[in-house]
Design a protein around this motif. Structure first.
Motif, short mmCIF file in Angstrom:
data_model
loop_
_atom_site.label_atom_id
_atom_site.label_comp_id
_atom_site.label_asym_id
_atom_site.label_seq_id
_atom_site.Cartn_x
_atom_site.Cartn_y
_atom_site.Cartn_z
N VAL A 1 0.92 -1.27 0.05
CA VAL A 1 0.25 -0.04 -0.05
C VAL A 1 0.84 1.28 -0.10
O VAL A 1 0.69 2.33 -0.89
CB VAL A 1 -0.92 -0.09 1.22
N TRP A 2 1.87 1.19 0.61
CA TRP A 2 2.83 2.24 0.83
C TRP A 2 3.64 2.71 -0.34
O TRP A 2 3.73 3.81 -0.91
CB TRP A 2 4.01 2.17 1.90
N MET A 3 3.70 1.50 -1.38
CA MET A 3 4.49 1.62 -2.50
C MET A 3 3.60 2.36 -3.50
O MET A 3 3.93 2.65 -4.51
CB MET A 3 4.98 0.41 -3.17
N THR A 4 2.30 2.28 -3.31
CA THR A 4 1.46 3.27 -4.40
C THR A 4 1.64 4.27 -4.34
O THR A 4 1.14 5.42 -5.29
CB THR A 4 -0.15 2.81 -4.17
N THR A 5 2.54 5.11 -3.52
CA THR A 5 2.72 6.54 -3.37
C THR A 5 4.09 6.77 -4.01
O THR A 5 4.40 8.30 -3.96
CB THR A 5 2.83 7.03 -1.77
N ILE A 6 4.66 6.00 -4.54
CA ILE A 6 5.91 6.34 -5.62
C ILE A 6 5.72 7.19 -6.68
O ILE A 6 4.65 7.10 -7.25
CB ILE A 6 6.52 4.96 -6.02
#
Length: 562
Positions: free
Chosen positions: A361-366
Protein backbone atom coordinates in the motif's frame (compact mmCIF):
# COMPACT_ATOMS: atom_id res chain seq x y z
CA UNK A 1 1.95 -45.17 12.56
CA UNK A 2 4.93 -47.40 13.21
CA UNK A 3 8.44 -46.18 12.88
CA UNK A 4 10.35 -46.76 9.69
CA UNK A 5 13.07 -49.42 9.79
CA UNK A 6 16.55 -48.23 10.57
CA UNK A 7 17.74 -48.71 7.03
CA UNK A 8 16.67 -50.10 3.69
CA UNK A 9 20.20 -49.96 2.34
CA UNK A 10 21.32 -53.19 0.63
CA UNK A 11 23.64 -55.31 2.80
CA UNK A 12 26.62 -54.75 0.49
CA UNK A 13 26.40 -50.99 0.77
CA UNK A 14 27.21 -49.03 3.93
CA UNK A 15 24.39 -46.78 5.14
CA UNK A 16 24.76 -43.02 4.93
CA UNK A 17 25.67 -41.51 8.29
CA UNK A 18 24.19 -38.06 8.82
CA UNK A 19 26.79 -36.64 11.15
CA UNK A 20 27.34 -32.90 11.48
CA UNK A 21 30.19 -32.78 8.95
CA UNK A 22 28.16 -34.57 6.28
CA UNK A 23 25.16 -32.31 6.82
CA UNK A 24 27.22 -29.12 6.51
CA UNK A 25 29.04 -30.34 3.39
CA UNK A 26 25.74 -31.08 1.69
CA UNK A 27 24.33 -27.78 2.91
CA UNK A 28 27.27 -25.88 1.36
CA UNK A 29 26.63 -27.53 -2.02
CA UNK A 30 22.95 -26.65 -1.83
CA UNK A 31 23.66 -23.03 -0.94
CA UNK A 32 25.99 -22.61 -3.93
CA UNK A 33 23.48 -24.10 -6.36
CA UNK A 34 20.46 -22.29 -4.94
CA UNK A 35 22.33 -18.99 -5.16
CA UNK A 36 23.01 -19.69 -8.83
CA UNK A 37 19.31 -20.15 -9.59
CA UNK A 38 18.04 -17.30 -7.41
CA UNK A 39 20.59 -14.88 -8.86
CA UNK A 40 19.27 -15.35 -12.36
CA UNK A 41 15.73 -14.34 -11.43
CA UNK A 42 16.92 -10.82 -10.73
CA UNK A 43 20.22 -10.27 -12.54
CA UNK A 44 18.59 -8.90 -15.69
CA UNK A 45 16.31 -6.43 -13.89
CA UNK A 46 18.84 -3.56 -14.02
CA UNK A 47 20.16 -4.62 -17.41
CA UNK A 48 16.69 -5.09 -18.92
CA UNK A 49 16.17 -1.51 -20.20
CA UNK A 50 19.46 -1.75 -22.11
CA UNK A 51 18.78 -5.30 -23.33
CA UNK A 52 15.30 -4.60 -24.69
CA UNK A 53 16.46 -1.31 -26.16
CA UNK A 54 19.31 -2.97 -28.08
CA UNK A 55 17.17 -5.94 -29.16
CA UNK A 56 14.00 -3.90 -29.91
CA UNK A 57 11.84 -5.62 -27.31
CA UNK A 58 10.47 -2.84 -25.08
CA UNK A 59 6.82 -3.79 -25.65
CA UNK A 60 7.46 -7.42 -24.68
CA UNK A 61 10.09 -6.90 -21.98
CA UNK A 62 8.02 -8.74 -19.35
CA UNK A 63 8.68 -12.02 -21.17
CA UNK A 64 12.34 -12.00 -20.12
CA UNK A 65 11.17 -12.48 -16.54
CA UNK A 66 7.95 -14.37 -17.23
CA UNK A 67 9.47 -17.12 -19.39
CA UNK A 68 12.07 -17.95 -16.74
CA UNK A 69 9.48 -18.14 -13.98
CA UNK A 70 7.14 -20.17 -16.20
CA UNK A 71 9.83 -22.74 -17.02
CA UNK A 72 10.81 -22.97 -13.34
CA UNK A 73 7.18 -23.57 -12.35
CA UNK A 74 6.53 -26.26 -14.97
CA UNK A 75 9.49 -28.45 -14.01
CA UNK A 76 9.24 -28.08 -10.23
CA UNK A 77 6.68 -30.88 -9.70
CA UNK A 78 8.60 -33.08 -12.14
CA UNK A 79 11.86 -32.65 -10.23
CA UNK A 80 10.04 -33.15 -6.93
CA UNK A 81 8.46 -36.41 -8.04
CA UNK A 82 11.69 -37.63 -9.66
CA UNK A 83 13.58 -37.01 -6.43
CA UNK A 84 11.02 -38.93 -4.37
CA UNK A 85 10.94 -41.80 -6.88
CA UNK A 86 14.61 -42.25 -7.86
CA UNK A 87 16.66 -40.16 -5.44
CA UNK A 88 17.78 -36.54 -5.68
CA UNK A 89 21.48 -36.79 -6.62
CA UNK A 90 21.18 -37.23 -10.40
CA UNK A 91 18.22 -34.87 -10.94
CA UNK A 92 20.20 -32.21 -9.06
CA UNK A 93 23.33 -32.68 -11.18
CA UNK A 94 21.25 -32.60 -14.38
CA UNK A 95 19.64 -29.34 -13.26
CA UNK A 96 23.04 -27.69 -12.64
CA UNK A 97 24.36 -28.81 -16.04
CA UNK A 98 21.26 -27.66 -17.91
CA UNK A 99 21.26 -24.27 -16.22
CA UNK A 100 24.95 -23.67 -16.95
CA UNK A 101 24.68 -24.63 -20.63
CA UNK A 102 21.64 -22.40 -21.15
CA UNK A 103 23.47 -19.47 -19.55
CA UNK A 104 26.13 -19.72 -22.23
CA UNK A 105 23.46 -19.73 -24.92
CA UNK A 106 21.70 -16.68 -23.47
CA UNK A 107 24.97 -14.76 -23.44
CA UNK A 108 25.43 -15.32 -27.17
CA UNK A 109 21.79 -14.61 -28.12
CA UNK A 110 21.53 -12.51 -31.28
CA UNK A 111 17.87 -11.50 -31.05
CA UNK A 112 15.21 -10.84 -28.45
CA UNK A 113 13.33 -14.02 -29.39
CA UNK A 114 16.49 -16.10 -29.10
CA UNK A 115 17.25 -14.61 -25.68
CA UNK A 116 13.74 -15.41 -24.44
CA UNK A 117 14.13 -19.01 -25.61
CA UNK A 118 17.44 -19.46 -23.75
CA UNK A 119 15.92 -17.88 -20.65
CA UNK A 120 13.24 -20.56 -20.79
CA UNK A 121 15.84 -23.32 -20.95
CA UNK A 122 17.64 -21.72 -18.01
CA UNK A 123 14.40 -21.99 -16.08
CA UNK A 124 14.22 -25.72 -16.79
CA UNK A 125 17.45 -26.12 -14.86
CA UNK A 126 16.77 -23.42 -12.30
CA UNK A 127 13.54 -25.06 -11.19
CA UNK A 128 15.43 -28.20 -10.24
CA UNK A 129 18.06 -26.28 -8.30
CA UNK A 130 15.47 -24.43 -6.24
CA UNK A 131 13.17 -27.32 -5.40
CA UNK A 132 15.74 -30.06 -4.87
CA UNK A 133 17.76 -27.84 -2.53
CA UNK A 134 14.77 -27.42 -0.24
CA UNK A 135 13.84 -31.10 -0.42
CA UNK A 136 17.37 -32.28 0.36
CA UNK A 137 17.47 -30.07 3.45
CA UNK A 138 14.30 -31.81 4.65
CA UNK A 139 16.01 -35.16 3.96
CA UNK A 140 19.03 -34.49 6.12
CA UNK A 141 17.80 -32.12 8.87
CA UNK A 142 14.86 -32.70 11.26
CA UNK A 143 12.07 -30.12 11.08
CA UNK A 144 12.77 -29.15 14.69
CA UNK A 145 16.26 -27.95 13.69
CA UNK A 146 15.53 -26.94 10.09
CA UNK A 147 14.84 -23.31 10.88
CA UNK A 148 18.52 -22.50 11.47
CA UNK A 149 19.33 -23.94 8.04
CA UNK A 150 16.37 -22.53 6.12
CA UNK A 151 16.95 -19.10 7.64
CA UNK A 152 20.30 -18.73 5.84
CA UNK A 153 18.71 -20.14 2.68
CA UNK A 154 16.04 -17.45 2.87
CA UNK A 155 18.74 -14.86 3.51
CA UNK A 156 20.64 -16.19 0.50
CA UNK A 157 17.57 -15.56 -1.62
CA UNK A 158 17.64 -11.97 -0.38
CA UNK A 159 21.33 -11.64 -1.17
CA UNK A 160 20.72 -12.99 -4.67
CA UNK A 161 17.76 -10.65 -5.15
CA UNK A 162 20.07 -7.69 -4.57
CA UNK A 163 23.37 -9.08 -5.88
CA UNK A 164 21.60 -9.84 -9.16
CA UNK A 165 20.64 -6.22 -9.94
CA UNK A 166 24.07 -5.04 -8.73
CA UNK A 167 25.95 -7.44 -10.98
CA UNK A 168 23.59 -6.86 -13.88
CA UNK A 169 24.05 -3.10 -13.56
CA UNK A 170 27.82 -3.31 -13.19
CA UNK A 171 28.19 -5.61 -16.20
CA UNK A 172 25.99 -3.30 -18.29
CA UNK A 173 27.85 -0.16 -17.26
CA UNK A 174 31.42 -1.44 -17.35
CA UNK A 175 31.42 -4.41 -19.73
CA UNK A 176 28.41 -5.82 -21.57
CA UNK A 177 24.98 -7.00 -20.43
CA UNK A 178 25.84 -10.45 -21.84
CA UNK A 179 28.17 -11.01 -18.88
CA UNK A 180 25.03 -11.19 -16.73
CA UNK A 181 24.64 -14.66 -18.27
CA UNK A 182 28.25 -15.63 -18.86
CA UNK A 183 29.04 -15.18 -15.15
CA UNK A 184 26.92 -18.29 -14.49
CA UNK A 185 29.32 -20.51 -16.42
CA UNK A 186 32.24 -20.62 -13.94
CA UNK A 187 29.85 -20.54 -10.98
CA UNK A 188 27.83 -23.39 -12.49
CA UNK A 189 30.91 -25.50 -13.15
CA UNK A 190 32.07 -24.97 -9.57
CA UNK A 191 28.61 -25.83 -8.20
CA UNK A 192 28.55 -29.02 -10.29
CA UNK A 193 31.97 -30.08 -9.01
CA UNK A 194 31.04 -29.41 -5.37
CA UNK A 195 27.72 -31.23 -5.74
CA UNK A 196 29.39 -34.22 -7.43
CA UNK A 197 31.73 -34.65 -4.47
CA UNK A 198 29.41 -33.85 -1.55
CA UNK A 199 25.94 -35.01 -2.57
CA UNK A 200 26.36 -38.68 -1.66
CA UNK A 201 22.62 -39.30 -1.58
CA UNK A 202 20.90 -42.68 -2.08
CA UNK A 203 19.49 -43.58 -5.51
CA UNK A 204 16.88 -46.24 -6.10
CA UNK A 205 14.44 -47.45 -8.73
CA UNK A 206 10.76 -46.67 -8.63
CA UNK A 207 8.30 -49.51 -9.08
CA UNK A 208 5.67 -47.11 -10.46
CA UNK A 209 5.20 -45.88 -14.00
CA UNK A 210 6.07 -42.27 -14.81
CA UNK A 211 3.03 -39.99 -15.02
CA UNK A 212 3.83 -38.75 -18.54
CA UNK A 213 0.27 -37.70 -19.37
CA UNK A 214 0.00 -35.69 -16.16
CA UNK A 215 3.30 -33.92 -16.90
CA UNK A 216 2.19 -33.03 -20.46
CA UNK A 217 -1.20 -31.71 -19.34
CA UNK A 218 0.37 -29.71 -16.52
CA UNK A 219 2.81 -28.11 -18.96
CA UNK A 220 0.03 -27.23 -21.41
CA UNK A 221 -2.24 -25.83 -18.70
CA UNK A 222 0.51 -23.80 -17.03
CA UNK A 223 1.80 -22.37 -20.30
CA UNK A 224 -1.69 -21.50 -21.47
CA UNK A 225 -2.47 -19.78 -18.19
CA UNK A 226 0.57 -17.53 -18.41
CA UNK A 227 0.03 -16.73 -22.10
CA UNK A 228 -3.59 -15.78 -21.35
CA UNK A 229 -2.38 -13.47 -18.59
CA UNK A 230 0.18 -11.94 -20.98
CA UNK A 231 -2.17 -11.65 -23.94
CA UNK A 232 -2.62 -7.89 -23.69
CA UNK A 233 1.10 -7.21 -23.87
CA UNK A 234 1.49 -9.70 -26.74
CA UNK A 235 -1.50 -8.76 -28.90
CA UNK A 236 -3.05 -5.62 -27.47
CA UNK A 237 -6.40 -6.47 -25.85
CA UNK A 238 -8.45 -9.19 -24.19
CA UNK A 239 -11.13 -9.75 -26.83
CA UNK A 240 -13.31 -12.87 -26.66
CA UNK A 241 -14.35 -12.28 -30.26
CA UNK A 242 -10.74 -12.96 -31.24
CA UNK A 243 -10.76 -16.66 -32.14
CA UNK A 244 -7.11 -17.02 -31.14
CA UNK A 245 -7.72 -15.73 -27.64
CA UNK A 246 -10.97 -17.66 -27.22
CA UNK A 247 -9.29 -20.86 -28.42
CA UNK A 248 -6.36 -20.36 -26.07
CA UNK A 249 -8.71 -19.74 -23.15
CA UNK A 250 -10.77 -22.86 -23.85
CA UNK A 251 -7.67 -24.97 -24.46
CA UNK A 252 -6.12 -23.87 -21.17
CA UNK A 253 -9.31 -24.65 -19.27
CA UNK A 254 -9.61 -28.07 -20.93
CA UNK A 255 -5.96 -28.94 -20.18
CA UNK A 256 -6.36 -27.90 -16.53
CA UNK A 257 -9.54 -29.93 -16.02
CA UNK A 258 -8.01 -32.94 -17.76
CA UNK A 259 -4.90 -32.65 -15.59
CA UNK A 260 -6.93 -32.82 -12.37
CA UNK A 261 -8.91 -35.80 -13.71
CA UNK A 262 -5.73 -37.65 -14.69
CA UNK A 263 -4.03 -36.96 -11.36
CA UNK A 264 -7.02 -38.32 -9.45
CA UNK A 265 -6.61 -41.68 -11.21
CA UNK A 266 -2.86 -41.87 -11.81
CA UNK A 267 -0.92 -44.61 -10.02
CA UNK A 268 1.98 -42.27 -9.26
CA UNK A 269 0.72 -38.71 -9.91
CA UNK A 270 3.04 -35.75 -10.48
CA UNK A 271 0.81 -33.66 -8.19
CA UNK A 272 -1.25 -35.88 -5.85
CA UNK A 273 -4.65 -34.28 -5.28
CA UNK A 274 -4.81 -35.84 -1.81
CA UNK A 275 -2.29 -33.26 -0.63
CA UNK A 276 -5.03 -30.64 -0.80
CA UNK A 277 -6.94 -32.48 1.93
CA UNK A 278 -4.14 -31.34 4.24
CA UNK A 279 -5.20 -27.88 5.44
CA UNK A 280 -1.65 -26.81 6.30
CA UNK A 281 -0.46 -27.66 2.80
CA UNK A 282 -3.43 -25.96 1.12
CA UNK A 283 -3.31 -22.72 3.12
CA UNK A 284 0.48 -22.44 2.91
CA UNK A 285 0.32 -23.04 -0.83
CA UNK A 286 -2.31 -20.33 -1.36
CA UNK A 287 -0.20 -17.92 0.69
CA UNK A 288 2.80 -18.76 -1.51
CA UNK A 289 0.66 -18.14 -4.60
CA UNK A 290 -0.39 -14.64 -3.54
CA UNK A 291 3.15 -13.78 -2.44
CA UNK A 292 4.35 -14.71 -5.90
CA UNK A 293 1.67 -12.62 -7.58
CA UNK A 294 1.98 -9.61 -5.34
CA UNK A 295 5.68 -9.38 -4.62
CA UNK A 296 7.78 -10.72 -7.47
CA UNK A 297 5.60 -9.04 -10.04
CA UNK A 298 6.58 -5.65 -8.70
CA UNK A 299 10.23 -6.27 -7.82
CA UNK A 300 11.29 -6.91 -11.40
CA UNK A 301 10.22 -3.43 -12.51
CA UNK A 302 11.60 -1.28 -9.68
CA UNK A 303 15.15 -0.95 -11.11
CA UNK A 304 13.66 -0.04 -14.50
CA UNK A 305 11.58 2.67 -12.85
CA UNK A 306 14.61 4.03 -10.99
CA UNK A 307 16.70 4.25 -14.15
CA UNK A 308 14.06 5.77 -16.38
CA UNK A 309 12.05 7.92 -13.99
CA UNK A 310 14.61 9.14 -11.47
CA UNK A 311 17.67 9.21 -13.72
CA UNK A 312 19.95 7.02 -11.59
CA UNK A 313 22.54 4.90 -13.38
CA UNK A 314 22.26 1.19 -14.04
CA UNK A 315 24.67 0.18 -11.29
CA UNK A 316 23.26 2.72 -8.85
CA UNK A 317 19.75 1.32 -9.31
CA UNK A 318 21.17 -2.06 -8.24
CA UNK A 319 22.79 -0.57 -5.14
CA UNK A 320 19.43 0.92 -4.21
CA UNK A 321 18.08 -2.63 -3.74
CA UNK A 322 20.51 -3.31 -0.86
CA UNK A 323 18.05 -2.20 1.87
CA UNK A 324 15.70 -4.98 0.79
CA UNK A 325 18.50 -7.52 1.13
CA UNK A 326 19.33 -6.26 4.63
CA UNK A 327 15.70 -6.50 5.74
CA UNK A 328 15.26 -9.98 4.30
CA UNK A 329 18.49 -11.35 5.72
CA UNK A 330 17.79 -9.98 9.18
CA UNK A 331 14.30 -11.45 9.53
CA UNK A 332 15.02 -14.75 7.73
CA UNK A 333 17.97 -15.59 9.97
CA UNK A 334 16.37 -14.27 13.17
CA UNK A 335 13.09 -16.13 12.57
CA UNK A 336 14.98 -19.34 11.69
CA UNK A 337 16.88 -19.24 14.97
CA UNK A 338 13.71 -18.41 16.90
CA UNK A 339 11.79 -21.28 15.29
CA UNK A 340 14.56 -23.73 16.19
CA UNK A 341 14.55 -22.46 19.77
CA UNK A 342 10.78 -22.34 20.36
CA UNK A 343 9.32 -24.77 17.80
CA UNK A 344 6.70 -22.14 16.87
CA UNK A 345 6.42 -20.83 13.30
CA UNK A 346 2.84 -19.66 12.65
CA UNK A 347 3.30 -16.19 14.15
CA UNK A 348 6.06 -15.35 11.67
CA UNK A 349 3.85 -16.04 8.67
CA UNK A 350 1.11 -13.80 10.07
CA UNK A 351 3.51 -10.98 10.91
CA UNK A 352 5.34 -11.19 7.59
CA UNK A 353 2.17 -11.11 5.52
CA UNK A 354 0.88 -8.12 7.49
CA UNK A 355 4.12 -6.22 6.91
CA UNK A 356 4.20 -7.10 3.19
CA UNK A 357 0.59 -6.00 2.64
CA UNK A 358 1.09 -2.66 4.39
CA UNK A 359 4.30 -2.03 2.45
CA UNK A 360 2.61 -2.64 -0.89
CA UNK A 361 0.00 0.00 0.00
CA UNK A 362 2.85 2.36 0.86
CA UNK A 363 4.49 1.73 -2.51
CA UNK A 364 1.46 3.12 -4.35
CA UNK A 365 2.75 6.55 -3.30
CA UNK A 366 5.93 6.26 -5.41
CA UNK A 367 6.47 9.31 -7.62
CA UNK A 368 9.13 10.46 -10.06
CA UNK A 369 10.62 12.79 -7.44
CA UNK A 370 10.62 10.25 -4.57
CA UNK A 371 13.57 10.65 -2.20
CA UNK A 372 16.03 7.81 -2.02
CA UNK A 373 15.61 7.70 1.76
CA UNK A 374 11.89 7.03 1.42
CA UNK A 375 12.44 4.49 -1.34
CA UNK A 376 15.08 2.67 0.74
CA UNK A 377 12.75 2.55 3.74
CA UNK A 378 10.00 1.05 1.58
CA UNK A 379 12.04 -1.82 0.23
CA UNK A 380 13.74 -2.48 3.59
CA UNK A 381 10.35 -3.09 5.19
CA UNK A 382 9.28 -5.14 2.18
CA UNK A 383 12.36 -7.35 2.54
CA UNK A 384 11.70 -7.78 6.26
CA UNK A 385 8.20 -9.04 5.54
CA UNK A 386 9.37 -11.47 2.86
CA UNK A 387 12.11 -12.82 5.11
CA UNK A 388 9.53 -13.83 7.71
CA UNK A 389 7.30 -15.71 5.26
CA UNK A 390 9.24 -17.29 2.40
CA UNK A 391 10.99 -20.17 4.15
CA UNK A 392 8.47 -20.47 6.97
CA UNK A 393 5.65 -21.66 4.73
CA UNK A 394 7.96 -24.24 3.12
CA UNK A 395 8.88 -25.53 6.58
CA UNK A 396 5.18 -25.74 7.49
CA UNK A 397 4.43 -27.82 4.40
CA UNK A 398 7.37 -30.20 4.86
CA UNK A 399 6.44 -30.66 8.50
CA UNK A 400 2.85 -31.62 7.67
CA UNK A 401 3.31 -34.39 5.09
CA UNK A 402 4.57 -37.97 4.99
CA UNK A 403 8.40 -38.18 4.71
CA UNK A 404 8.08 -40.19 1.49
CA UNK A 405 6.37 -37.20 -0.16
CA UNK A 406 8.62 -34.40 1.06
CA UNK A 407 9.92 -33.66 -2.45
CA UNK A 408 6.48 -33.81 -4.05
CA UNK A 409 4.87 -31.56 -1.41
CA UNK A 410 7.75 -29.07 -1.42
CA UNK A 411 7.70 -28.86 -5.21
CA UNK A 412 3.92 -28.43 -5.29
CA UNK A 413 4.09 -25.54 -2.81
CA UNK A 414 6.87 -23.87 -4.80
CA UNK A 415 5.07 -24.60 -8.07
CA UNK A 416 2.06 -22.55 -7.07
CA UNK A 417 4.28 -19.76 -5.77
CA UNK A 418 6.07 -19.63 -9.13
CA UNK A 419 2.74 -19.80 -10.96
CA UNK A 420 1.70 -16.80 -8.89
CA UNK A 421 4.95 -15.05 -9.79
CA UNK A 422 4.44 -15.81 -13.50
CA UNK A 423 0.83 -14.68 -13.48
CA UNK A 424 1.58 -11.65 -11.36
CA UNK A 425 4.52 -10.63 -13.53
CA UNK A 426 2.48 -11.09 -16.70
CA UNK A 427 -0.51 -9.15 -15.35
CA UNK A 428 1.62 -6.44 -13.77
CA UNK A 429 3.67 -6.18 -16.94
CA UNK A 430 0.49 -5.85 -19.01
CA UNK A 431 -0.88 -3.12 -16.74
CA UNK A 432 2.44 -1.29 -16.46
CA UNK A 433 3.43 -1.65 -20.13
CA UNK A 434 0.03 -0.68 -21.55
CA UNK A 435 -0.06 2.45 -19.40
CA UNK A 436 3.57 3.19 -20.29
CA UNK A 437 3.11 2.71 -24.04
CA UNK A 438 0.04 4.98 -24.03
CA UNK A 439 1.99 7.60 -22.11
CA UNK A 440 5.03 7.38 -24.37
CA UNK A 441 2.91 7.58 -27.51
CA UNK A 442 1.44 10.82 -26.22
CA UNK A 443 4.92 12.14 -25.43
CA UNK A 444 6.35 11.27 -28.84
CA UNK A 445 3.24 12.16 -30.87
CA UNK A 446 4.32 14.24 -33.86
CA UNK A 447 8.02 14.00 -33.02
CA UNK A 448 10.24 12.78 -35.90
CA UNK A 449 12.07 9.59 -34.92
CA UNK A 450 15.48 10.94 -35.85
CA UNK A 451 18.37 12.49 -34.02
CA UNK A 452 17.86 12.65 -30.28
CA UNK A 453 14.16 11.82 -30.46
CA UNK A 454 14.51 8.05 -30.24
CA UNK A 455 11.57 5.75 -30.93
CA UNK A 456 9.62 4.70 -27.81
CA UNK A 457 10.33 1.00 -28.56
CA UNK A 458 14.09 1.62 -28.50
CA UNK A 459 14.44 3.75 -25.37
CA UNK A 460 17.41 2.98 -23.15
CA UNK A 461 18.39 4.86 -19.96
CA UNK A 462 21.20 6.59 -21.87
CA UNK A 463 18.82 7.62 -24.65
CA UNK A 464 16.38 9.11 -22.13
CA UNK A 465 19.10 11.20 -20.50
CA UNK A 466 20.13 12.58 -23.90
CA UNK A 467 16.62 13.62 -24.93
CA UNK A 468 15.66 17.29 -25.13
CA UNK A 469 14.25 18.55 -21.82
CA UNK A 470 10.52 18.48 -22.78
CA UNK A 471 10.76 14.91 -24.09
CA UNK A 472 12.86 13.75 -21.14
CA UNK A 473 10.38 15.18 -18.63
CA UNK A 474 7.54 13.55 -20.52
CA UNK A 475 9.21 10.12 -20.44
CA UNK A 476 9.96 10.44 -16.72
CA UNK A 477 6.35 11.32 -15.98
CA UNK A 478 5.10 8.45 -18.15
CA UNK A 479 7.13 5.89 -16.18
CA UNK A 480 6.05 7.30 -12.83
CA UNK A 481 2.36 7.38 -13.77
CA UNK A 482 2.55 3.83 -15.14
CA UNK A 483 4.16 2.17 -12.11
CA UNK A 484 2.67 3.48 -8.86
CA UNK A 485 -1.05 3.00 -9.65
CA UNK A 486 -0.36 -0.55 -10.83
CA UNK A 487 0.47 -1.58 -7.25
CA UNK A 488 -3.15 -1.12 -6.24
CA UNK A 489 -4.10 -4.16 -8.34
CA UNK A 490 -1.83 -6.30 -6.14
CA UNK A 491 -2.89 -5.07 -2.69
CA UNK A 492 -6.03 -7.28 -2.41
CA UNK A 493 -3.94 -10.38 -3.14
CA UNK A 494 -1.54 -9.73 -0.27
CA UNK A 495 -4.45 -8.86 2.01
CA UNK A 496 -5.99 -12.28 1.24
CA UNK A 497 -2.72 -14.00 2.16
CA UNK A 498 -2.59 -12.06 5.43
CA UNK A 499 -6.08 -13.26 6.39
CA UNK A 500 -5.34 -16.89 5.45
CA UNK A 501 -2.19 -16.88 7.60
CA UNK A 502 -4.39 -16.77 10.72
CA UNK A 503 -5.96 -20.11 9.77
CA UNK A 504 -2.72 -22.10 9.28
CA UNK A 505 -2.71 -24.84 11.92
CA UNK A 506 0.54 -25.13 13.87
CA UNK A 507 1.90 -28.69 14.04
CA UNK A 508 4.63 -29.81 16.43
CA UNK A 509 7.96 -29.87 14.60
CA UNK A 510 9.42 -33.35 14.11
CA UNK A 511 12.88 -34.24 15.45
CA UNK A 512 13.57 -36.89 12.76
CA UNK A 513 15.16 -36.13 9.37
CA UNK A 514 13.41 -37.42 6.26
CA UNK A 515 16.14 -39.87 5.23
CA UNK A 516 16.22 -41.31 8.75
CA UNK A 517 12.46 -41.82 8.78
CA UNK A 518 12.56 -43.51 5.35
CA UNK A 519 15.37 -45.83 6.44
CA UNK A 520 17.88 -44.40 3.95
CA UNK A 521 20.36 -43.14 6.55
CA UNK A 522 21.30 -43.36 10.21
CA UNK A 523 22.35 -40.79 12.74
CA UNK A 524 25.92 -40.65 14.04
CA UNK A 525 24.68 -42.00 17.38
CA UNK A 526 22.95 -44.97 15.71
CA UNK A 527 26.06 -45.74 13.66
CA UNK A 528 28.25 -45.67 16.77
CA UNK A 529 25.82 -47.90 18.67
CA UNK A 530 25.77 -50.42 15.82
CA UNK A 531 29.58 -50.37 15.66
CA UNK A 532 29.86 -51.03 19.41
CA UNK A 533 27.47 -53.97 19.11
CA UNK A 534 29.41 -55.46 16.21
CA UNK A 535 32.69 -55.16 18.15
CA UNK A 536 31.29 -56.65 21.37
CA UNK A 537 32.77 -60.09 22.40
CA UNK A 538 30.49 -63.01 21.59
CA UNK A 539 30.58 -64.35 25.17
CA UNK A 540 29.00 -61.17 26.53
CA UNK A 541 25.58 -62.45 25.74
CA UNK A 542 23.07 -61.96 23.01
CA UNK A 543 21.92 -58.44 23.75
CA UNK A 544 19.95 -57.39 20.67
CA UNK A 545 21.03 -54.39 18.61
CA UNK A 546 19.05 -51.29 19.54
CA UNK A 547 16.11 -51.01 17.19
CA UNK A 548 15.10 -47.87 15.40
CA UNK A 549 12.14 -47.33 17.70
CA UNK A 550 14.57 -46.16 20.34
CA UNK A 551 15.65 -43.30 18.09
CA UNK A 552 12.83 -42.67 15.62
CA UNK A 553 9.64 -41.29 17.03
CA UNK A 554 6.29 -42.45 15.76
CA UNK A 555 4.61 -40.43 13.08
CA UNK A 556 5.92 -38.91 9.87
CA UNK A 557 9.28 -37.20 9.91
CA UNK A 558 7.52 -34.13 8.70
CA UNK A 559 5.62 -33.74 11.92
CA UNK A 560 2.67 -34.96 13.94
CA UNK A 561 -0.24 -33.03 15.29
CA UNK A 562 0.46 -31.31 18.51
Amino acid sequence: MTAAPLTTTPPDRAPIVLDRRTVWLIFAALMASMFLSSLDQSIISTAMPTIVGELDGVEHQGWLITIYILAVAVVMPIYGKAGDSWGRRWPFLIAVALFTAASAGAGFAGSFTELVAWRGIQGLGGGGLMILSQAIIADIVPARERGKYMGPMGALFGVAAVAGPLLGGWFTDVHDWRWAFWINIPVGLLAFAVAWVTLKLPSHRSEHRVDVLGAVLMTLGTTGLVVVASWESLVGSYDLSDTRFAGLLLGTLAASVAFVAVELRAENPILPMRLFRNSVFTLSTVIGLVIGMGMFAALGFLPTFLQMATGVGVTQSGFLMIPMMVGMMATAIASGVAITRTGKYRIYTITGMGIATATLVWMTTITADISMLQYSAMIFVLGAGLGLVMQTIVLAVQNAVDPHEIGTATSANNYFREIGAALGTALFSSIFTSRLVDGLEDVFAGVPQTGQAAAPSSLTPEAVQSLPAPLKDGVVEAYAEALAPAFWYLVPLLALGFVLAFFVREIALSDVAGMIARGEAVTAEQAEAALRESDAPADRGTTPEPGPDAEVTAGPASGTSA
